[in-house]
Design an enzyme around this catalytic site. Structure first.
Site, PDB file in Angstrom:
ATOM      1  N   GLY A  15      -0.079  41.655  20.054  1.00  0.00           N
ATOM      2  CA  GLY A  15      -0.986  40.949  19.164  1.00  0.00           C
ATOM      3  C   GLY A  15      -1.154  41.691  17.857  1.00  0.00           C
ATOM      4  N   ARG A  74       0.248  46.713  25.106  1.00  0.00           N
ATOM      5  CA  ARG A  74       1.612  47.235  25.344  1.00  0.00           C
ATOM      6  C   ARG A  74       1.960  47.047  26.811  1.00  0.00           C
ATOM      7  NH1 ARG A  74      -0.574  47.919  20.976  1.00  0.00           N
ATOM      8  NH2 ARG A  74      -0.161  49.624  19.508  1.00  0.00           N
ATOM      9  N   GLY A 117      -5.249  48.476  12.635  1.00  0.00           N
ATOM     10  CA  GLY A 117      -4.441  48.860  11.484  1.00  0.00           C
ATOM     11  C   GLY A 117      -3.190  49.555  11.977  1.00  0.00           C
ATOM     12  N   ASP A 172     -14.124  36.469   9.487  1.00  0.00           N
ATOM     13  CA  ASP A 172     -13.622  37.629   8.755  1.00  0.00           C
ATOM     14  C   ASP A 172     -12.300  38.139   9.309  1.00  0.00           C
ATOM     15  OD1 ASP A 172     -15.937  37.826   7.067  1.00  0.00           O
ATOM     16  OD2 ASP A 172     -17.018  38.670   8.778  1.00  0.00           O
ATOM     17  N   LYS A 173     -12.134  38.065  10.614  1.00  0.00           N
ATOM     18  CA  LYS A 173     -10.936  38.600  11.263  1.00  0.00           C
ATOM     19  C   LYS A 173     -10.704  37.862  12.567  1.00  0.00           C
ATOM     20  CE  LYS A 173      -9.217  42.660  13.768  1.00  0.00           C
ATOM     21  NZ  LYS A 173      -9.489  44.027  14.248  1.00  0.00           N
ATOM     22  N   GLU A 207      -5.262  52.455  23.641  1.00  0.00           N
ATOM     23  CA  GLU A 207      -6.642  52.185  23.230  1.00  0.00           C
ATOM     24  C   GLU A 207      -7.623  52.324  24.376  1.00  0.00           C
ATOM     25  OE1 GLU A 207      -9.117  49.382  20.151  1.00  0.00           O
ATOM     26  OE2 GLU A 207      -6.988  49.063  20.497  1.00  0.00           O
ATOM     27  N   GLU A 247      -9.686  45.866   8.418  1.00  0.00           N
ATOM     28  CA  GLU A 247      -9.515  45.491   9.816  1.00  0.00           C
ATOM     29  C   GLU A 247     -10.124  46.555  10.731  1.00  0.00           C
ATOM     30  OE1 GLU A 247      -5.908  44.950  13.073  1.00  0.00           O
ATOM     31  OE2 GLU A 247      -5.422  44.906  10.935  1.00  0.00           O
TER      32      GLU A 247
END
Length: 424
Positions: free
Chosen positions: A395, A378, A245, A182-183, A228, A272
Site C-alpha cells: 500500500g 510486507r 513516507g 487529508d490523506k 512497523e 504524510e
C-alpha cells in the site's frame, strides 16, 4: 463498552483451563525458524529472538466491531484459569498467544495458543508446553527441519492491474484536493502462483535472514516481515514505531544517501508522516502518564526501501494490555488515512479488494498483558483452498502531492520482500 470492560455473560466463547510450563533448554544453536514443523507453524522473530510455536491448545476466532474487546475478555478468562509454572520469568515466557486481526470489522481475526512454544531472548532459550487441565505435556525433543524451495513462481494481477490502481490513486488525489480528506492509504494485491504447494517455512526463513531488523511473523497462513511496530508494552513502558513516507533504494550507497536526504526534506512525505505520528500520539495519550513524541523523523534504512520513521514512547498510566493498546491505535493514519472515518469510507468505496488481515494488527501477548503488535505489512496470505497460491499486499499513503505513477512504483518496491522470499 471500553476496551478494558469484560463482556456480558454469554457473549464470548468460554476459555478452556490450561496447564503451562516454561523451562530453560541448553545447547540450542539452531535458529528459531528451523524448529517449525511443516504445517501450523506460528512465528514472531526479530534479530534471532522471539517465539515460534505449533499445535493448538486454544483458539478464538472472532469478527465484528467488538472483536478486540471479545478477544481481550477471552484472554483474561484464559489467563485467570491457567495453572502456570514459569521458570524463565521474562516477557514472552509462560502462557502466550499469537494473534492477527482483520483490517475491517468484518474481516476474520484470531488468537491462537499453541501447544509448544520455543522462545529466545537475550541468549536464553526456553520451551513452553501448554495442555489441557487434565495433563501436563512433557517438553518435546527439539528437532530441526529443512523446508522445500518454492520453485519458479509466476505473478499475476490481483483485484486490479497496476494501471487501474494508478487511476484509483488519481481519483483519491482529486478527492483530497477537493477537501474531502487529508490523506488516504490505498492498497493493492498481487497473486503468486507456484508449481508446487508453498512450504511457508521457506519464505519465512528468507525473510528473517534478509530483513533482521523487521518483525518476521506467521499466524494462520499470514506471513511477512513488517518494519512497523504498532505498539509494544513491556513492564510499564509503551513504544510505537511510526513509518510514513517512502523512497526506493537503488543499491548505490552514495546515491541512496542523497535519496535519504531528499526524503527527509520532502514536503509531501513529511506531511504524510505528520498525520501518522499525530494519530498514534492522540490514541496513546489517554493511556500514558507522560509521552515523548519526536519533533522530526529519522530515515530508516531497509534493504529495499527507506522510510521516514518516528519512535513514540510513553509510560503506562493504566492497565491496558498490549492488545488493548493495539485496539486503541487501529486503524492509524499510517494504514488508513486522515480523518480516519472518512478515509476508511473512501477505501471501502474505491480500493476494490478485501484486505483481510493485511494492515491489521499482528503479534503476541503474554499473561501479564505485555507483548508486541505490529502492522501486518510486507506480507502474503496463503490461499486456504489452493496451496500453490498466495496473495501479496502493498500500500501507499496518498496526499495532495501524490503522483500516481510514483505511488505505483512505491508499492512495487514494497512487494519486493515477499517476491524475493518466494523465489529460488
Amino acid at each position: 463498552m471500553s476496551l478494558s470492560d469484560p463482556l456480558q455473560p454469554g457473549s464470548a466463547v468460554p476459555a478452556p483451563q490450561l496447564v503451562v510450563r516454561s523451562q530453560r533448554v541448553e545447547g540450542v544453536a539452531a535458529a528459531l525458524m528451523d524448529h517449525l514443523p511443516e504445517t501450523g507453524g506460528l512465528a514472531w522473530v526479530r534479530r534471532g529472538d522471539g517465539h515460534v510455536g505449533w499445535g493448538v491448545a486454544a483458539r478464538l476466532d472472532v469478527a465484528g466491531s467488538n472483536r478486540f474487546a471479545e478477544a481481550q475478555a477471552w484472554w483474561k478468562e484464559l489467563t485467570a484459569n491457567a495453572v502456570v509454572r514459569d521458570e524463565i520469568g521474562v516477557p514472552g515466557s509462560g502462557l502466550v498467544c499469537f494473534g492477527s486481526f482483520g483490517f475491517t470489522d468484518t474481516d476474520a481475526s484470531e488468537l491462537v495458543v499453541p501447544e509448544v512454544i520455543v522462545g529466545r531472548r537475550g541468549g536464553i532459550t526456553w520451551v513452553t508446553t501448554i495442555s489441557g487441565a487434565s495433563s501436563l505435556a512433557a517438553p518435546p525433543e527439539l528437532t530441526t527441519y529443512e523446508p522445500e524451495p518454492v520453485g519458479a513462481v509466476a505473478f499475476a494481477d490481483g483485484a486490479r492491474s497496476g494501471t487501474a490502481w494508478s487511476g484509483i490513486v488519481a481519483d483519491a488525489v482529486k478527492r483530497i484536493t477537493n477537501g474531502e480528506l487529508d490523506k488516504v492509504v490505498l492498497a493493492r494485491d498481487l497473486i503468486a502462483i507456484s508449481p508446487n504447494p508453498i512450504d511457508l517455512r521457506w519464505p519465512l526463513r528468507r525473510l528473517a535472514s534478509a530483513y533482521p531488523n523487521c518483525w518476521t511473523f506467521s499466524v494462520d497462513g499470514l506471513i511477512g516481515a513488517t518494519p512497523e511496530l504498532l505498539v509494544r508494552r513491556e513492564k510499564g513502558l509503551i513504544t510505537s514505531r511510526v513509518l510514513a513516507g517512502t523512497i526506493r533504494r537503488t543499491g548505490d550507497d552514495a546515491h541512496d544517501l542523497a535519496l535519504a536526504a531528499s526524503l527527509a526534506r520532502s514536503s509531501k512525505d513529511l506531511e504524510e508522516h505528520e498525520y501518522a505520528v499525530r494519530s498514534v500520539a492522540d490514541a496513546l495519550k489517554p493511556h500514558c502518564k507522560s509521552m515523548n513524541v519526536p519533533e522530526t523523523p529519522f530515515v530508516l534504512h531497509l534493504p529495499n526501501v527507506m522510510h521516514l520513521a518516528s519512535d513514540v514512547a510513553g509510560v503506562a498510566a493504566n492497565g491496558a494490555s498490549a492488545l488493548g493498546l493495539a485496539a486503541a491505535l487501529h486503524p492509524s493514519a499510517a494504514i488508513c488515512g486522515t480523518p480516519t472515518d472518512v478515509a476508511r469510507d473512501v477505501i471501502g468505496e474505491i480500493e476494490g479488494m478485501p484486505r483481510g488481515r493485511f494492515s491489521g494488527p499482528v503479534g503476541w501477548m503474554d499473561a501479564a498483558g505485555d507483548g508486541e503488535w505490529c502492522i501486518a505489512l510486507r506480507c502474503g496470505q496463503a490461499d486456504p483452498d489452493d496451496p500453490t497460491r498466495m496473495r501479496l499486499f502493498a500500500g501507499a499513503g496518498i496526499v495532495a502531492g501524490s503522483d500516481p505513477e510514483a505511488e505505483l512504483a512505491e508499492t512495487n518496491a514494497k512487494l519486493v520482500p515477499m517476491r524475493d522470499a518466494l523465489g529460488d
